[in-house]
Design an enzyme around this catalytic site. Structure first.
Site, PDB file in Angstrom:
ATOM      1  N   ASP A 100     -73.998  54.534  44.624  1.00 44.16           N
ATOM      2  CA  ASP A 100     -73.907  55.755  45.407  1.00 44.16           C
ATOM      3  C   ASP A 100     -75.312  56.047  45.936  1.00 44.16           C
ATOM      4  O   ASP A 100     -76.272  55.959  45.192  1.00 44.16           O
ATOM      5  CB  ASP A 100     -73.443  56.894  44.482  1.00 44.16           C
ATOM      6  CG  ASP A 100     -72.493  57.865  45.166  1.00 44.16           C
ATOM      7  OD1 ASP A 100     -72.824  58.309  46.273  1.00 44.16           O
ATOM      8  OD2 ASP A 100     -71.445  58.186  44.575  1.00 44.16           O
ATOM      9  N   ASP A 201     -73.395  59.368  50.380  1.00 43.99           N
ATOM     10  CA  ASP A 201     -73.004  60.745  50.103  1.00 43.99           C
ATOM     11  C   ASP A 201     -73.185  61.614  51.350  1.00 43.99           C
ATOM     12  O   ASP A 201     -74.226  61.519  52.020  1.00 43.99           O
ATOM     13  CB  ASP A 201     -73.895  61.253  48.959  1.00 43.99           C
ATOM     14  CG  ASP A 201     -73.440  62.568  48.377  1.00 43.99           C
ATOM     15  OD1 ASP A 201     -72.348  62.608  47.803  1.00 43.99           O
ATOM     16  OD2 ASP A 201     -74.190  63.556  48.488  1.00 43.99           O
ATOM     17  N   GLU A 262     -69.144  58.910  53.014  1.00 44.17           N
ATOM     18  CA  GLU A 262     -68.399  60.143  52.771  1.00 44.17           C
ATOM     19  C   GLU A 262     -68.666  61.051  53.967  1.00 44.17           C
ATOM     20  O   GLU A 262     -69.803  61.463  54.201  1.00 44.17           O
ATOM     21  CB  GLU A 262     -68.857  60.847  51.488  1.00 44.17           C
ATOM     22  CG  GLU A 262     -68.064  62.112  51.244  1.00 44.17           C
ATOM     23  CD  GLU A 262     -68.726  63.103  50.279  1.00 44.17           C
ATOM     24  OE1 GLU A 262     -67.995  63.914  49.710  1.00 44.17           O
ATOM     25  OE2 GLU A 262     -69.952  63.093  50.122  1.00 44.17           O
ATOM     26  N   HIS A 327     -63.934  62.147  42.468  1.00 42.01           N
ATOM     27  CA  HIS A 327     -64.559  63.068  41.507  1.00 42.01           C
ATOM     28  C   HIS A 327     -64.707  64.493  42.047  1.00 42.01           C
ATOM     29  O   HIS A 327     -65.222  65.354  41.351  1.00 42.01           O
ATOM     30  CB  HIS A 327     -65.924  62.517  41.102  1.00 42.01           C
ATOM     31  CG  HIS A 327     -66.880  62.436  42.259  1.00 42.01           C
ATOM     32  ND1 HIS A 327     -66.675  61.596  43.340  1.00 42.01           N
ATOM     33  CD2 HIS A 327     -68.007  63.119  42.531  1.00 42.01           C
ATOM     34  CE1 HIS A 327     -67.649  61.772  44.211  1.00 42.01           C
ATOM     35  NE2 HIS A 327     -68.484  62.685  43.752  1.00 42.01           N
ATOM     36  N   ASP A 328     -64.302  64.719  43.290  1.00 38.78           N
ATOM     37  CA  ASP A 328     -64.452  66.052  43.884  1.00 38.78           C
ATOM     38  C   ASP A 328     -63.135  66.806  44.075  1.00 38.78           C
ATOM     39  O   ASP A 328     -63.154  67.983  44.422  1.00 38.78           O
ATOM     40  CB  ASP A 328     -65.132  65.944  45.263  1.00 38.78           C
ATOM     41  CG  ASP A 328     -66.581  65.502  45.166  1.00 38.78           C
ATOM     42  OD1 ASP A 328     -67.246  65.846  44.168  1.00 38.78           O
ATOM     43  OD2 ASP A 328     -67.059  64.808  46.083  1.00 38.78           O
TER      44      ASP A 328
HETATM   45  C1  GLC Z   1     -70.734  64.846  47.700  1.00 36.42           C
HETATM   46  C2  GLC Z   1     -70.403  64.372  46.318  1.00 36.42           C
HETATM   47  C3  GLC Z   1     -70.333  65.563  45.422  1.00 36.42           C
HETATM   48  C4  GLC Z   1     -71.689  66.210  45.407  1.00 36.42           C
HETATM   49  C5  GLC Z   1     -72.143  66.564  46.826  1.00 36.42           C
HETATM   50  C6  GLC Z   1     -73.599  66.907  46.871  1.00 36.42           C
HETATM   51  O1  GLC Z   1     -69.740  65.646  48.233  1.00 36.42           O
HETATM   52  O2  GLC Z   1     -69.211  63.626  46.325  1.00 36.42           O
HETATM   53  O3  GLC Z   1     -69.925  65.227  44.127  1.00 36.42           O
HETATM   54  O4  GLC Z   1     -71.651  67.366  44.613  1.00 36.42           O
HETATM   55  O5  GLC Z   1     -71.968  65.499  47.705  1.00 36.42           O
HETATM   56  O6  GLC Z   1     -74.386  65.768  46.698  1.00 36.42           O
END
Ligand code: GLC
Ligand code: CA
Length: 540
Positions: A100, A201, A262, A327-328
């Site tokens: 990541d 991310d 993402e 995970h979100d």
């Molecule tokens: C992304 C991640 C999340 C994190 C956020 C800030 O959305 O998936 O888990 O809290 O970025 O880095």
């Protein structure tokens, strides 16, 4: 293990949230050695790559999404040596490793930020987004995703700095070319160590409006009251595409690496925007996540609509990916009523769409999601928004390996409590049950790994009368496969003429059946049982 021509297009990718996978040294937190010990299982499952949520040195305010040093593994997870060993051991089993990469922001403990904050004249000052604060007025109305203003006042210099998430996650300044250089160097570090790619991310957030204009307000949306603005000026700036083109060229110096982004979008989603970060299909990201299925209702027509929208937005030159859980967001099985039959239908959907499936650890055993009790909340989102948002701990509970006291995860109190029903779904027990969800995943992944039509074929949805049934065809050269998914608990009649459209012949053979019910046919129809999903091909 089969090695594909383009692994990131053809294989199944498995996301591990390292804190919660397997604890090898009995401190209640999952670690790299625990992952190494689990490789055999992952190889058996048939996945081609692991995406690891962040394992870098971090104060863990956002559980690793706040990086203090990109080149050091956090001692909670192990050492750099452990990471090198994981890369090697995984590769030996034909499994690739994706790390990541969090580059919209760092931790406030990163040496760049400490330097940057030390003085207005620091040579790192412009690594972050500092802004003057005449009479302490905030530079604009931007909101942080984790609550409150995105601007934090720094008494020391009487300036504000920008943070799209926590105040301890200051945003990097991507309009400064030195930031790009520095980050590309950090990325090269792990590519040189053999890492096969990165999950980027919130990559569409990195560049901000040069004029810092106010975001327009939205109306309505009372539940998500914390996000009452449209992120027009703090996301999706054109310059991001230039950064990604340069990043792609940088990774092309290495053999067969992959970038998946993402793309943070507001509900109900924006497939065109998400697809745009793949550029012309060869010059930006290899893959981008479309989160439509993280929010979708249990409704066959909606599933078809979203899929067709995603394919249309990508056009032929860009490659789809599919994700139901991460995970979100609340785990998909729980969103669909904790019903294993529905989980089987969604698994067949996930593994037979055109594109790369992503699987979230535990999804293969139907691990359920339940928010932790308010006093156990660890996630900063839950801490800030409870009870309006329970936080993301529910989907990050420890993996359920077996029915021992610590479910094979740990021998001590885990960092997050086990799901109260953990012993009902474990890897060990499902390995012994032929009809388990785990076997379904294992068998379907194996079929997919050997089936070019499923991996690379085109897709075409079939029109018909049954609103609860999804029917689509995957075609590759002369090979064709037909998928039927019954979203209803009741049986549905499917005309044989429809089936003939997918199998090129009225005769068909069942490659896969999500239920143990036999497939019944009459002279004119196939009877699809309640929650039955079938994968068919031509033949007797
Ligand atoms: C992304 C991640 C999340 C994190 C956020 C800030 O959305 O998936 O888990 O809290 O970025 O880095
Ligand atoms: Ca541990």
């Amino acid at each position: 293990m089969k090695r594909f021509e383009t692994w990131w297009k053809e294989g199944v990718i498995y996301q591990i949230y390292p804190r919660s996978f397997r604890d090898s040294n009995h401190d209640g937190i999952g670690d790299l050695k625990g992952i190494i010990e689990s490789l055999e299982y992952l190889q058996w499952l048939g996945i081609c790559a692991i995406w690891l949520s962040p394992v870098y040195l971090s104060p863990m305010k956002d559980f690793g999404y706040d990086i203090e040093d990109y080149r050091i593994i956090d001692p909670l997870f192990g050492s750099n040596e452990d990471m090198y060993e994981l890369i090697e051991a995984a590769h030996a089993k034909g499994i690739r490793i994706i790390m990541d990469m969090v580059i919209n922001h760092t931790s406030d403990r990163h040496r760049w930020f400490i330097e940057s904050a030390s003085s207005i004249d620091s040579k790192y000052r412009n690594f972050y987004m500092w802004h003057d604060a005449p009479s302490r007025k905030k530079p604009n109305n931007w909101k942080a995703a984790f609550g409150g203003s995105a601007w934090e006042f720094d008494k020391h210099s009487s300036q504000y700095y920008l943070h799209s998430f926590l105040a301890s996650q200051p945003d990097l300044n991507w309009r400064n070319p030195d930031v790009e250089k520095a980050i590309f160097n950090e990325m090269a570090f792990w590519l040189d160590k053999g890492v096969d790619g990165y999950r980027l991310d919130v990559i569409n957030l990195i560049v901000k409006d040069a004029l810092f204009r106010d975001n327009p307000k939205t109306i309505g949306e009372t539940i998500r009251a914390y996000d009452m603005q449209r992120h027009v000026y703090d996301r999706d700036q054109n310059e991001t595409h230039n950064v990604l083109r340069r990043m792609r060229s940088m990774t092309e110096h290495y053999d067969k690496r992959m970038l998946v982004g993402e793309i943070m979008v507001e509900k109900p989603g924006n497939p065109e925007m998400t697809a745009s970060y793949q550029g012309n299909g060869n010059d930006e990201l290899h893959l981008t996540f479309n989160f439509a299925y993280n929010w979708i209702a249990w409704d066959a027509l909606r599933w078809r609509k979203e899929a067709e929208h995603w394919y249309r937005a990508l056009k032929d030159e860009r490659w789809p990916s599919w994700v139901l859980s991460n995970h979100d967001v609340k785990r998909s099985i729980t969103r669909f009523g904790n019903d294993v039959q529905r989980a089987k239908i969604s698994a067949l959907f996930l593994l037979t769409q055109r594109g790369t499936p992503f699987l979230y650890y535990g999804e293969e055993i139907g691990m359920q999601d339940k928010p932790v009790a308010p006093w156990e909340i660890k996630d900063p989102v839950g801490r800030h928004y409870w009870p309006f948002h329970p936080g993301r701990d529910g989907q990050r509970r420890p993996m359920q390996w077996n029915s021992d006291a610590g479910f094979g995860f740990s021998t001590v109190k885990p960092w997050l409590p086990y799901h109260p029903d953990a012993k009902k779904n474990t890897v060990e027990q499902q390995k012994h049950e032929k009809n388990s969800l785990l076997h379904l995943y294992h068998d379907l992944i194996a079929i997919r790994n050997h089936d070019e039509a499923l991996r690379l074929g085109t897709i075409r949805f079939l029109d018909h009368e049954q609103a609860d049934v999804l029917a689509y065809v995957r075609e590759y050269g002369q090979i064709s496969r037909l998928v039927l998914l019954n979203f209803s608990k009741d049986a549905r009649q499917i005309p044989l003429s429809l089936i003939a459209q997918g199998t090129q012949d009225a005769a068909f053979r069942v490659i896969f059946n999500t239920t143990s019910s036999l497939v019944e046919t009459t002279d004119t129809h196939l009877v699809l049982g309640g929650y039955q999903g079938l994968l068919l091909c031509e033949g007797e």
